[in-house]
Design an enzyme around this catalytic site. Sequence first.
Site, PDB file in Angstrom:
ATOM      1  N   ASP A  37      -4.830  -7.052  25.222  1.00 61.18           N
ATOM      2  CA  ASP A  37      -5.221  -7.000  23.809  1.00 61.18           C
ATOM      3  C   ASP A  37      -5.504  -5.570  23.337  1.00 61.18           C
ATOM      4  O   ASP A  37      -5.939  -5.361  22.203  1.00 61.18           O
ATOM      5  CB  ASP A  37      -6.450  -7.880  23.564  1.00 61.18           C
ATOM      6  CG  ASP A  37      -7.665  -7.435  24.365  1.00 61.18           C
ATOM      7  OD1 ASP A  37      -7.531  -6.482  25.165  1.00 61.18           O
ATOM      8  OD2 ASP A  37      -8.745  -8.035  24.193  1.00 61.18           O
ATOM      9  N   GLY A  38      -5.280  -4.571  24.216  1.00 61.49           N
ATOM     10  CA  GLY A  38      -5.499  -3.184  23.833  1.00 61.49           C
ATOM     11  C   GLY A  38      -6.852  -2.637  24.247  1.00 61.49           C
ATOM     12  O   GLY A  38      -7.081  -1.428  24.155  1.00 61.49           O
ATOM     13  N   GLU A  39      -7.767  -3.502  24.683  1.00 66.08           N
ATOM     14  CA  GLU A  39      -9.059  -3.025  25.158  1.00 66.08           C
ATOM     15  C   GLU A  39      -8.907  -2.439  26.564  1.00 66.08           C
ATOM     16  O   GLU A  39      -7.878  -2.613  27.228  1.00 66.08           O
ATOM     17  CB  GLU A  39     -10.068  -4.177  25.169  1.00 66.08           C
ATOM     18  CG  GLU A  39     -10.391  -4.695  23.783  1.00 66.08           C
ATOM     19  CD  GLU A  39     -11.439  -5.810  23.803  1.00 66.08           C
ATOM     20  OE1 GLU A  39     -11.945  -6.119  24.909  1.00 66.08           O
ATOM     21  OE2 GLU A  39     -11.738  -6.366  22.733  1.00 66.08           O
ATOM     22  N   ARG A 100     -12.444  22.294  13.877  1.00 63.97           N
ATOM     23  CA  ARG A 100     -11.850  23.190  12.881  1.00 63.97           C
ATOM     24  C   ARG A 100     -12.417  22.971  11.481  1.00 63.97           C
ATOM     25  O   ARG A 100     -12.446  23.893  10.674  1.00 63.97           O
ATOM     26  CB  ARG A 100     -10.330  23.008  12.873  1.00 63.97           C
ATOM     27  CG  ARG A 100      -9.683  23.363  14.208  1.00 63.97           C
ATOM     28  CD  ARG A 100      -8.233  22.995  14.248  1.00 63.97           C
ATOM     29  NE  ARG A 100      -7.460  23.786  13.300  1.00 63.97           N
ATOM     30  CZ  ARG A 100      -6.207  23.521  12.972  1.00 63.97           C
ATOM     31  NH1 ARG A 100      -5.601  22.465  13.490  1.00 63.97           N
ATOM     32  NH2 ARG A 100      -5.564  24.288  12.116  1.00 63.97           N
ATOM     33  N   ASP A 177      -7.159  36.578  10.397  1.00 66.30           N
ATOM     34  CA  ASP A 177      -7.893  36.191   9.187  1.00 66.30           C
ATOM     35  C   ASP A 177      -9.290  36.784   9.250  1.00 66.30           C
ATOM     36  O   ASP A 177      -9.737  37.269  10.290  1.00 66.30           O
ATOM     37  CB  ASP A 177      -7.950  34.666   9.010  1.00 66.30           C
ATOM     38  CG  ASP A 177      -8.498  33.952  10.239  1.00 66.30           C
ATOM     39  OD1 ASP A 177      -9.408  34.504  10.885  1.00 66.30           O
ATOM     40  OD2 ASP A 177      -8.008  32.860  10.550  1.00 66.30           O
ATOM     41  N   LYS A 206      -6.104  35.821   4.645  1.00 63.76           N
ATOM     42  CA  LYS A 206      -5.567  34.464   4.711  1.00 63.76           C
ATOM     43  C   LYS A 206      -6.398  33.542   3.843  1.00 63.76           C
ATOM     44  O   LYS A 206      -7.627  33.600   3.844  1.00 63.76           O
ATOM     45  CB  LYS A 206      -5.569  33.939   6.155  1.00 63.76           C
ATOM     46  CG  LYS A 206      -4.879  32.577   6.290  1.00 63.76           C
ATOM     47  CD  LYS A 206      -4.909  32.056   7.720  1.00 63.76           C
ATOM     48  CE  LYS A 206      -6.202  31.369   8.047  1.00 63.76           C
ATOM     49  NZ  LYS A 206      -6.179  30.666   9.346  1.00 63.76           N
TER      50      LYS A 206
END
Length: 322
Positions: A37-39, A100, A177, A206
């Site tokens: 089931d993706g778990e 970021r 930058d 920048k």
Amino acid sequence: MGRLKLFSLDVGADFCGRVAAALGEPLSRHEERSFVDGEHKVRPLDDVEGADVFLVQSLYADVCSSLDEKLLRSLFFIGALKDAGASRITFVMPYLCYGRKDRRTRLHDPLPTQYLASLLESAGTHTVMTMDAHNLSAFENAFRCRTVHLLARPLLVAFAAGRLAGEQRPLVVLSPDEGGIKRAEMFRRALSECLERAIGRVFVEKYRSGEQISGGTLIGEVEGTVVLIVDDLIASGATLCRATLAAEAAGAAGIVALASHGQFSGDARALVSRLPLEVVALTNSLPQTDLPNNCELLDCAPLLAEGIRRLHDNGPVCELTI
């Protein structure tokens, strides 16, 4: 502090194996299982009760799993380590994800590093170790638990010094930058001391709006010099491209790029390979495949191993962070 235990998820085990080899400690065993089931579940197989546990895991997207899936598995594993009686849990992220977007620039902007800190602390993390965060202040202020910020600068300086030992032309360090000026200046000072010669400094304007980057005016003189572009991250490659082309247009005799992390998203690899760069040096904080021919990889595993050793031995870790 109890005995040292070193873990990694299956994805990232190769890099953690390098850390383990440099540390002189075996990589501890764990189990990961996925369900239909993706778990999934992840648990330590080695006994960690009373142990000083280090989980070494960069969080990034690849063809196997997303960044968020790796983060969730790491959180569940930290919880399992805590429940198994680990005395202290240190999460070692060579590359700090969600770092970021470090400040609000628009109404209702999120602060992802702060939310990442809350998740790690809630799971049971005692210490977070990373290398060259995009914004050191944002990283340190986001966490209430202890943070250890390692510097890739010695690796980059050693590479540059070895390459430029016999160079007769003037040298200039370029920040791509304004936000990276302090990082570039610390690198310039260290390289100048290592080579025992004067090194100039310049930067490139920048401006960023979403994913769009503008600017590109070079502030300073580089004609006839060897330019060293210093940055923390190569992501799309757009920032490096603008800085390189600005230096070339201003008459640079040679251009070298140095970066702490290589994310290489989208067409970044192709873009970097076309730039007039003598070499691009970066660490293996993120796994690299199909690197451009002008790239050279620097191993940061020994640096992380030394940080782990000093943290386990109760210091001094600060010597690796200044």
